[in-house]
Structures are given as C-alpha cells and as structure tokens.
Design a protein around this motif. Structure first.
Motif, mmCIF file in Angstrom:
data_model
loop_
_atom_site.group_PDB
_atom_site.id
_atom_site.type_symbol
_atom_site.label_atom_id
_atom_site.label_comp_id
_atom_site.label_asym_id
_atom_site.label_seq_id
_atom_site.Cartn_x
_atom_site.Cartn_y
_atom_site.Cartn_z
ATOM 1 N N MET A 45 38.236 130.278 57.170
ATOM 2 C CA MET A 45 39.312 130.962 56.455
ATOM 3 C C MET A 45 40.053 130.033 55.510
ATOM 4 S SD MET A 45 40.623 133.607 59.402
ATOM 5 C CE MET A 45 40.096 132.650 60.828
ATOM 6 N N THR B 297 39.620 130.562 51.410
ATOM 7 C CA THR B 297 40.876 130.791 50.684
ATOM 8 C C THR B 297 41.006 129.798 49.540
ATOM 9 O OG1 THR B 297 41.972 131.662 52.666
ATOM 10 C CG2 THR B 297 43.386 130.861 50.887
ATOM 11 N N HIS C 146 45.454 134.806 57.003
ATOM 12 C CA HIS C 146 44.354 135.352 56.194
ATOM 13 C C HIS C 146 44.119 136.776 56.697
ATOM 14 C CE1 HIS C 146 39.878 135.498 55.163
ATOM 15 N NE2 HIS C 146 39.934 136.294 56.212
#
Length: 301
Positions: free
Chosen positions: A5, A9, A69
């Motif tokens: 994540m 990102t 997230h």
C-alpha cells in the motif's frame, strides 16, 4: 501489506501529493499506509476533492501505519478511486479477534464525511505510474497478488521444514508414525506439490517481467494466470497443511511453530484473492467462454 500500500501510493499519486507524503530528504520520515481496497466507501464530489464516508475491513499492518489507503466510489460517475489520508481522520474498530494471522492486526475502520483533496486519490485501475519503475504498470491488484503468492509459498515451506524437525525428534521411538513408509510417501508428495507450485509461480512472473521489459502491459491471459497461480498455490499449500497436521501429532495442537502456521494458513487461505469466484472467472476466460472479457480487479467485465 504495508509495502504494497505504501509503494503503490507513492507510485500512483499525483506528483505534489506524493512529494508531500514521501519527502526526498536525508533521514526524512515518510508515510506508511494500511487499509482495504475491495469494499469501496462513498465519495461525494466537493470543491477540489471529495467528502468521504465508509466502513472498511481487514486493514493489515494498521498498528504501524501513519496514513489510510481505502477504495472509494465516486457518487454519480461510479468511478473507483483509492485515497490516502491521515490515520487520525478515521475511527479504528479494533476487532481483529481471529484464529490465525493475529499479528497482522487487520482491524476494521470507518469514517463519516471526511474531506479528501482530489490529488490525494488515484484511479484504482491505473496501470500508469507517476513515480517508480516498470513493475507498477501491472496495477494494484497484480501487485497484491505478488504478496499473497509469496506468503502462501513461505507458509508451505515453513510447515514442511517444521514437520521435518518433528520427524527427526521422534524417529526411532516406539511406534513412531514418522518411521512408516506412508509418512515418507506423503512427505515426498507434499514436497513435490509445493516445489511444482513454486516453479509455476516463477514461470508466470518471469513471463510478466519480460512483457514489462518490452514496455508492454500484461495481456488478459497473463492477468488470468497471475490470479490462477495464486489460487493454485494457496490450494496446494492447504494440502501441505493437511499433511503436516496429519503427521505432526501433538505438535499440531500445542503452542508452537506448527500450531501457529497451521492457524495462519487457515486464516490466510480465506482471502478474497484466492476465492472460488476468482477461480471460476479464470476458468471462464481460459476455456473460451468469455473471450472478449477483461479483468477489473477480481471480476471479468
């Protein structure tokens, strides 16, 4: 989970937002993200961003995270996006009371009417990274498959190694089941299954890497095989787990590595990426039943 994540990102967010969360300074601290992407929250368009509400599950690694997230679905358009926002803006439900994988702290969380700027979101299906290398062109779901596949192979390897230690400690004792030809045959069968699964994993991903090296995106068949090899590997390791449970005796029921990894396997094998529906969708495409379909997350569309 945090690497998945956090890395995606950093790869997919707009440049200014990525620079804010991941400052390129000596010894600088950057954001760590945890959250969930398969049950989208509601995003109402607002000036410069969205008002977000939702409830999400299974936020693995949340205890270490600084940011969230989460998948969101934009009202009216139905567009799926992924957001990044400070952990302080959500309520942590802390309800990870489970049989296995306890240390992942994969709790649920929720928020109501929180403003998130547009630049701190990205298209959930993107295969065009703003930052980072070629691997990010495989997209968020395929990146996730790498982690889940590696996890399954690691659990299977550790279980067989632990069973080998149990056998070494018990061999030669009176009535030891591990001295039987049946144990030797089943151990060999489990070892063969695990090594065969690992070889296919390497074959599938080497092919994907060659495609990325050519500057191309994975084909629908490659996307299908990524999902199928994860499903197959997880199923294979579940069979390995049954073999270990059958022959480990008391080591499988008392606190210790065998017990812990069997519990972790039972929990991790329930993940949606290895679900029967994904296997069915793989079969639909490979058998020619849906030749024009493409993958959208875990569905054929």
């Amino acid at each position: 989970a945090l690497q998945l994540m956090t890395g995606t990102t950093a790869a997919y967010l707009a440049a200014d937002a990525a620079a804010d969360l991941f400052p390129d300074v000596p010894n600088g601290k950057y954001a760590l993200l945890s959250g969930h992407g398969t049950r989208p929250g509601r995003a109402v368009p607002a000036e410069g961003g969205y008002r977000v509400s939702g409830q999400w599950q299974f936020a693995s690694g949340m205890a270490h995270a600084t940011h969230i997230h989460s998948a969101i679905q934009v009202e009216d358009t139905g567009e799926l996006r992924v957001l990044a926002m400070p952990k302080s803006q959500v309520t942590l439900d802390g309800n990870w009371d489970v049989l296995g994988l306890r240390a992942t702290h994969s709790i649920d969380y929720h928020c109501t009417d929180v403003y998130v700027p547009h630049e701190y979101t990205y298209d959930a299906t993107t295969s065009t990274p703003v930052n980072g290398g070629a691997v990010y062109r495989i997209g968020l779901v395929n990146m996730s498959a790498i982690g889940h596949t590696g996890w399954a192979l690691g659990v299977g390897r550790r279980l067989l190694d632990e069973l080998k230690r149990v056998a070494a400690a018990r061999t030669g004792s009176r009535g030891a089941a591990v001295d039987t030809s049946q144990f030797h045959a089943e151990y060999a069968t489990a070892e063969a299954g695990l090594r065969a699964a690992r070889a296919w994993v390497n074959d599938v991903w080497q092919d994907v890497e060659k495609t990325l090296d050519r500057g191309e995106l994975p084909s629908t068949e490659q996307d299908t095989l990524i999902r199928l090899v994860l499903n197959h590997t997880t199923s294979t390791v579940c069979e390995v787990g049954r073999t270990v449970h059958r022959w480990a005796g008391s080591a499988a029921i008392r606190r210790g590595p065998v017990d812990r990894f069997l519990r972790d396997l039972g929990t991790g094998a329930q993940h949606i990426t290895s679900s029967p529906v994904v296997l069915q969708n793989c079969g639909k495409w490979l058998s020619g039943a849906r030749p024009d379909a493409r993958w959208s997350f875990l569905d054929l569309t």
